[in-house]
Write an enzyme that holds these catalytic residues in place. Structure first.
Site, PDB file in Angstrom:
ATOM      1  N   GLU A 183       0.018  -0.987   5.763  1.00 32.14           N
ATOM      2  CA  GLU A 183       1.119  -0.447   6.560  1.00 32.14           C
ATOM      3  C   GLU A 183       0.955   1.037   6.831  1.00 32.14           C
ATOM      4  O   GLU A 183       1.205   1.512   7.936  1.00 32.14           O
ATOM      5  CB  GLU A 183       2.458  -0.708   5.850  1.00 32.14           C
ATOM      6  CG  GLU A 183       3.678  -0.533   6.750  1.00 32.14           C
ATOM      7  CD  GLU A 183       4.222   0.891   6.794  1.00 32.14           C
ATOM      8  OE1 GLU A 183       5.000   1.188   7.717  1.00 32.14           O
ATOM      9  OE2 GLU A 183       3.883   1.720   5.930  1.00 32.14           O
ATOM     10  N   ASP A 200       0.847  -1.203   0.000  1.00 33.39           N
ATOM     11  CA  ASP A 200       0.000   0.000   0.000  1.00 33.39           C
ATOM     12  C   ASP A 200       0.876   1.243   0.000  1.00 33.39           C
ATOM     13  O   ASP A 200       2.076   1.185   0.292  1.00 33.39           O
ATOM     14  CB  ASP A 200      -0.951   0.004   1.198  1.00 33.39           C
ATOM     15  CG  ASP A 200      -0.223  -0.036   2.523  1.00 33.39           C
ATOM     16  OD1 ASP A 200       0.793  -0.764   2.633  1.00 33.39           O
ATOM     17  OD2 ASP A 200      -0.640   0.676   3.457  1.00 33.39           O
TER      18      ASP A 200
END
Lengths: 485, 485
Positions: free
Chosen positions: A181, A118
């Site tokens: 994350e 991400d």
């Protein structure tokens, strides 16, 4: 029989070493445009985990990573996590976590790479020079959101594995990739605990890819600071300064007074006992800072700073990584908008944090801070009330730079770059590193290939082609060296 | 001839006095339900000046007030103001200002009443017990937005005039009504200046209706504090506390240090010279505070306060109204949202204000504060920079309680309520009072009929039927007394 085992072990080790690394480096160089194209394909997917409306793109990104790992012959488990509850009460799917496994030879050590798919949000209107989701090469840099943090680093690992596989992958590799994350690795801690006795049981080393060098000299991060985040709430009723100004002991004054007792003008923390637990500096550790490449003047120029508190590179690096620091972040509940408003805020919450270093314990620090603030508040003799609270603290994390994987990484850096690695302790807190260590008790290392000026969360994020390709070589060399240490 | 004029003047005065006040009071009592119905009609119009989408309702409200004044035989000028520019750049009409004139007899003094027809926002969801725009009577109180601030007070003036007209209006009355008071009386200052030599030229007294009593005892406000609003900006670049915590002189620390140098724990302002200009307390003034009804325990209970800094009523009232005070309102630029964020804010602006009292001059105070903060900042030896700025200050306003209209109001209160008026100095700043005084140089008085707990800007705003009807008598008696002083 022991002799025989040792002999076999020796053979297996020499076999690993005997892989011609020049050929592998050459292979990587020859395939660099292909690697850049792969990165372009990855960057093109706007896998922004902060925006629930883009969640399907994060999931698409996880599927793309899965495909790449399968092409390396890996077995991949896509682990579904619980739903995420949004602030509005709605629930949406979390992206799956990838747990992958490449080759399985019980004789060889197993290294697990961690990374994330991400990215932070990015829009060209924020001030990007190029379209953030179209990887664009300019002056040797590859610009795009996620190019460095963390798609480029993960891809370098996978490309290194692929290059090694043309001959032989010298160690077992596991891969853990997540898609949340940037918003606090939601669900990951639970998963690591659940899989500690299965997925992690045969892991010898964990390598976190998500990190950057301090300068253009390659570095290995072996420690991070922890953190305790504090909230001082001073309470009273919201009142108008015309009617009540002067006749009341105002909550805001109490808070300002308390916040002003935390550090002196040199930044020294005034809370008694705070420095007592700090691990003493050894001569050996001190030496490590001397070799690190870090140009104070250059950093000051880059960030537009007038000066640092610390005059030498060594003092600054030590202050930043091996001594605690306290920062005041803000006040909730007071007037914070532009313009002028004459409110006497009723309930104000001051926020500050202390970065923790070995051997500071969050629970001890919390008690020291709370006791100190309550004592100071008593001295103030105010009729108001205060409440000191803190977030669950994160412990600092510190590894031994003589663990085998550190030796392997240092050798690899020497081979690829021809210089000694900077051994770095990060000033920030990388919760996943602390968590991996606490749960798995394995050797943890942060081996990233990001440059010092990659602007991970900012505009014009990039990775240099040099870092991307030489970094791929570094991961390949590291896996080779790991088989021999 | 002088004797003749004097005799005529005497006759005119005695005529005024000879109006049978009991009959007028009785008339007012008999018509109270009609007055309440009128207030109900006014409250029904959501004349919220803060919401541009309700601007037409503010204009409707001005038209309704115009109609009421015309029914009293007044001539009304609806003065168009310039357009208002909204933050988004759009321009919308300002409501007209009413300049009205009731009877014109050069032999009689002229009093001008000021009031406003706009209200603060109100929605039942905010926590109202009744529909805010449906005037609802409960336990002797008339609940509704604007019931006290300021529709009820303006209507009481108009009803008093009507009641007097059944016999004879003893003085000339002018009326100034605006529709933008709750958003800073946009355009009004300019209008007052423009009409100073016309509309205001024959005005002897200005009465501001928009005020409340300190307790259930009627009060007259003869002074307000002024204000200087300050901004201290401390600047540096936005940085992450992990990477930079400890190695920099943080802007937030500088600001906290500076804000902590402003007052001591007893609220005493530490800026040198601040108290020098404060008008000394005379024995005569001191006596005024003794008679004021103000129950400290009751106020503390009402606002949920533990204690006041001042132990006696007199000390508290003096601190609140005739001594300066300093309040810290908040910080712009720091982290102010809920939760935890580890930013080191780059540019933070601390905001505080000092309430000014006679004879403090805003320009002098601004210099004292700026010099002090710059000096303190130098002592801090910080590499950061600060900038101290201030809003155009408002001067304090103070009238002489022996001016004729004050004597008239005091007599009127004695007649209607049977007690001496509380002579009040407000702790806040009422810019329109200051402005009227500075531009017109007329005698200004705040004669309001709001109760101490009317919740003007809050939920469940109300005026008691008692205050509304006895207040109407008060305005009638005041106009009568004004003819005789």
């Amino acid at each position: 029989q022991t002799a025989l085992v040792l002999a076999m072990l020796f053979m297996s080790l020499t076999t690993a070493v005997s892989v011609p690394s020049d050929q592998i480096f050459q292979y990587i160089e020859e395939h660099q445009d292909e690697y850049v194209q792969r990165l372009k394909d990855w960057v093109a997917i706007e896998s922004d985990s902060t925006d629930p409306e883009k969640r399907h793109l994060v999931i698409n990104m996880m599927l793309l990573a899965e495909e790449r790992i399968r092409k390396l012959g890996g077995t991949v488990e896509m682990v579904d996590l619980d739903m995420q509850e949004l602030p509005n009460g709605n629930k949406i799917s979390l992206p799956p976590v990838i747990l992958a496994n490449i080759v399985k030879d019980p004789k060889k050590p197993t290294v697990c790479f961690y990374g994330h798919m991400d990215v932070q949000p990015a829009k060209i209107e924020d001030g990007w020079s190029t379209e953030p989701y179209i990887l664009t090469e300019k002056n040797g840099n590859l610009y795009g959101r996620g190019a460095s943090d963390d798609k480029g680093q993960v891809l370098a690992v996978l490309n290194a594995i692929e290059a090694l596989q043309k001959h032989e992958l010298p160690v077992n590799v596991k891969i853990l990739l997540e898609g949340m994350e940037e918003v606090g690795s939601i669900g990951l801690n639970t998963l690591v605990k659940q899989r500690n006795s299965t997925f992690f049981s045969d892991v010898d080393y964990i390598v976190v890819t998500d990190s950057a060098w301090l300068s253009n000299k390659p570095g290995i991060t072996y420690g991070t600071r922890g953190i305790c985040y504090f909230f001082i709430e001073c309470a009273k009723r919201d009142l108008h300064s015309g009617s009540f100004g002067g006749i009341l002991h105002e909550a805001m004054n109490d808070l300002i007074f308390l916040l002003d007792t935390l550090v002196d003008s040199s930044g020294h923390i005034l809370i008694p006992g705070i420095y007592e637990a700090v691990a003493p500096l050894t001569e050996k550790e001190k030496k490590l800072y001397e070799g690190i490449e870090y140009d104070l003047d250059q950093i000051m120029a880059k960030y537009g700073l007038e000066e640092f508190r610390n005059k030498t590179k060594e003092e600054l690096l030590m202050q930043r990584s091996r001594y605690p620091s306290l920062s005041i972040h803000g006040i909730e509940g007071a007037f914070s908008a532009p313009g002028a408003k004459t409110v006497i805020p009723a309930k104000v919450t001051g926020k500050f944090s202390i970065r923790l270093v070995p051997n500071m314990e969050p629970s001890v620090v919390e008690k020291q801070v709370t006791d100190y603030l309550n004592k100071k508040f008593t001295e103030l003799n105010s009729p108001n009330s205060i409440k000191v609270a803190s977030d669950t603290g994160s412990k600092p994390w510190l590894s031994d730079i003589n663990e085998p994987q550190y030796l392997a990484a240092r050798k690899a850096i020497k081979r690829v770059f021809g210089k000694e690695a900077d051994m770095i302790r990060a000033g920030g807190t990388i919760p996943i590193a602390t968590h991996f260590q606490e749960v798995t008790r394995k050797s943890i290392m942060l081996l990233g290939i990001g440059g010092p000026d990659d602007a991970s969360h900012g505009q014009d994020e990039k990775i240099s082609r040099y870092n991307f390709i030489e970094g791929t070589k570094l991961y390949a060399a590291f896996l080779q060296e790991l088989a021999t240490v």
